[in-house]
Design a protein around this motif. Sequence first.
Motif, PDB file in Angstrom:
ATOM      1  N   ASP A 308      13.893   4.683  10.159  1.00 43.80           N
ATOM      2  CA  ASP A 308      13.981   4.024  11.464  1.00 43.80           C
ATOM      3  C   ASP A 308      13.170   4.813  12.482  1.00 43.80           C
ATOM      4  N   LEU A 309      12.080   4.203  12.953  1.00 42.55           N
ATOM      5  CA  LEU A 309      11.242   4.784  14.002  1.00 42.55           C
ATOM      6  C   LEU A 309      11.154   3.844  15.196  1.00 42.55           C
ATOM      7  N   SER A 310      12.150   2.999  15.356  1.00 48.05           N
ATOM      8  CA  SER A 310      12.140   2.045  16.465  1.00 48.05           C
ATOM      9  C   SER A 310      12.333   2.763  17.800  1.00 48.05           C
ATOM     10  N   TRP A 311      11.923   2.097  18.881  1.00 42.12           N
ATOM     11  CA  TRP A 311      12.043   2.621  20.241  1.00 42.12           C
ATOM     12  C   TRP A 311      11.317   3.959  20.396  1.00 42.12           C
ATOM     13  N   ASN A 312      10.091   4.018  19.888  1.00 41.02           N
ATOM     14  CA  ASN A 312       9.193   5.120  20.185  1.00 41.02           C
ATOM     15  C   ASN A 312       7.979   4.546  20.913  1.00 41.02           C
ATOM     16  N   LEU A 313       6.852   5.227  20.869  1.00 40.19           N
ATOM     17  CA  LEU A 313       5.615   4.752  21.504  1.00 40.19           C
ATOM     18  C   LEU A 313       4.484   4.744  20.480  1.00 40.19           C
ATOM     19  N   LEU A 314       4.834   4.435  19.239  1.00 41.23           N
ATOM     20  CA  LEU A 314       3.883   4.545  18.143  1.00 41.23           C
ATOM     21  C   LEU A 314       2.821   3.449  18.182  1.00 41.23           C
ATOM     22  N   LYS A 315       1.605   3.832  17.813  1.00 39.79           N
ATOM     23  CA  LYS A 315       0.501   2.874  17.728  1.00 39.79           C
ATOM     24  C   LYS A 315      -0.530   3.417  16.757  1.00 39.79           C
ATOM     25  N   GLY A 316      -1.408   2.541  16.316  1.00 33.47           N
ATOM     26  CA  GLY A 316      -2.497   2.968  15.457  1.00 33.47           C
ATOM     27  C   GLY A 316      -2.226   2.745  13.985  1.00 33.47           C
ATOM     28  N   LEU A 317      -3.282   2.847  13.222  1.00 32.25           N
ATOM     29  CA  LEU A 317      -3.236   2.595  11.788  1.00 32.25           C
ATOM     30  C   LEU A 317      -2.717   3.826  11.052  1.00 32.25           C
ATOM     31  N   THR A 318      -1.706   3.621  10.244  1.00 30.64           N
ATOM     32  CA  THR A 318      -1.167   4.700   9.414  1.00 30.64           C
ATOM     33  C   THR A 318      -2.014   4.817   8.151  1.00 30.64           C
ATOM     34  N   SER A 319      -2.149   6.015   7.632  1.00 30.08           N
ATOM     35  CA  SER A 319      -2.965   6.191   6.428  1.00 30.08           C
ATOM     36  C   SER A 319      -2.309   5.475   5.244  1.00 30.08           C
ATOM     37  N   ASN A 320      -3.155   5.017   4.315  1.00 32.89           N
ATOM     38  CA  ASN A 320      -2.636   4.348   3.118  1.00 32.89           C
ATOM     39  C   ASN A 320      -1.788   5.274   2.272  1.00 32.89           C
ATOM     40  N   HIS A 321      -1.950   6.585   2.485  1.00 33.59           N
ATOM     41  CA  HIS A 321      -1.148   7.551   1.722  1.00 33.59           C
ATOM     42  C   HIS A 321       0.341   7.303   1.919  1.00 33.59           C
TER      43      HIS A 321
END
Length: 557
Positions: A308-321
């Motif tokens: 659960d990483l909800s209610w953060n400010l995350l953006k951008g492409l995560t690595s395929n790893h």
Amino acid sequence: VAFGQYHIRCLPKERDALLQFKAAIFDPYDMLSSWTTPDCCQWEGIRCTNLTAHVISLHLPARYYHYKSLSLGYYYESLSRLYISGEIHKSLMELQHLQYFNLSFNSFRGTIPEFLGSLTNLRYLDLSSCYFRGQIPTQISSLSHLKYLNLAHNYYLNGSIPREIGNLFRLEYLDLSGNSFEGYIPSQLGNLSNLHQLYLGGYHSALKIVTTDQWLSNLNSLTHLSFNSISNFKSSPSWLRTIAKLPKLRELSLIHCGLSDHFLLSFNPSNFNFSHSLSILDLSRNSFTQPMVFQLVSNTTSNLVELDLSWNLLKGLTSNHFGLAMNSLELLYLSKNVFKGEDLKSFMNICTLHSLYMDGNNMTEDLSSILHNFSSGCVRYSLQEFSLAHNQIRGSIPDLSAFSNLNILDLSENQLSGKIPEGTRLPSHLEQLCIRYNSLEGGVPKSFGNTCTLELLDLSFNKLSEDLTVIFNHLSGCSKYSLQDLSLTFNQIIGSIPDLSAFSNLKMLDLSHNQLSGKISEGTKLPSHLQQLCIRYNSLEGGVPKSFGNTYTHCNN
């Protein structure tokens, strides 16, 4: 001792003590109505030992029951509470053999009674969600046999957490979350070497963790650990290393602890690994912005099932790893961040993923392109629950059949528009489809009616304008046997109410706020299991036909 038809096993002193407790209680729902017979061992919530007839269990939590209600197109799963209130009378001191004591979710509002410390045989004490205020009495430390202590969600319990709780060496479960405690978490909790589950903090909390005292490292039996709103946790990354070394940890929650990218950069994740047993990680309501948090997770946990990483400010492409490394992940919560649709590519190769929640992000792309990018990997076969609600996604409804095991799809509160193309196929196992608050036009394609598992269809708050009879004809494939909830409120649907008896399992139907007109024909039948029908705010004429019978036809808007 015989008394009329009753065989009295109850000890008179203990019966009198319970009656004094009852006299101090306000019981608006008659939860203690059975407390009149001579044998208190037969009363609701009371259990006695067969050998001596001593009361060993007092189990009177508030009772909840579920019911569904319909209002403005929303289907509410509501809870109703049956509870007692008043004070916990000191007469219960007589119950010296009591081992189990549960009064959770009632409304006592005073302070936790000090006399509970005299019930020294207690193994289980649950006073959660009782509206207690004030401080935890230190007398609780006398309960040396206690294994379970739950004082969570009283909200107004305040002051510091008593260090004396560290004397409860047999304690296996401790929940003090959801209160208004302040000050430092006492390091004496490190004495609780048998503790399996520990929950501290909450949104009213001002708790801090002592930055130099590694008391947590003593709790080698911990399987569940939750820190919520521990304000200074971010100032000492060494605590995360301490937690990572707990050998049996299965669930870890670090909610609203001010964690950020800077926190992650302040130590080298290669220096430690979480236990292989860790399966649930909740880092919601923090301040992460960069996808490096996914790298941390994939590098330090190997068997994660829920993240659960909800209610953060995350953006951008995560690595395929991340997608390739997470070969056990089933639930991924990323709501209330700022991801775009293209960022979903990172998750298309998580072949075990069952549930993905991306509601409340920053997606503005066309729905077809989002789903095309996402459906290129194996996740399209595993995904069962998928939410893209509360974004700004454009376009219309594409063919969805590629997601072959999808059960629940939520596309609500976006900017979808135009007609749903005839022939648009739904996943063959779909049970719930919610597309409320968009700008869809026209009607419902026949292909929707061929989804034999469809239980809930919510197309409310759109611009549908087809004749209602046509809509029901299109839904009268095999879905007429499966549909239970159908909401079409706040559209521009025309026509009158057709015979609906073929929809044999329909329980809730909302047709309010449309442009239905004319009389409802005499003989028009409703589904036999219908519980709620809402047809307000239309232009229907005449009365309700007798054929509607006694079907419940009430709505709340």
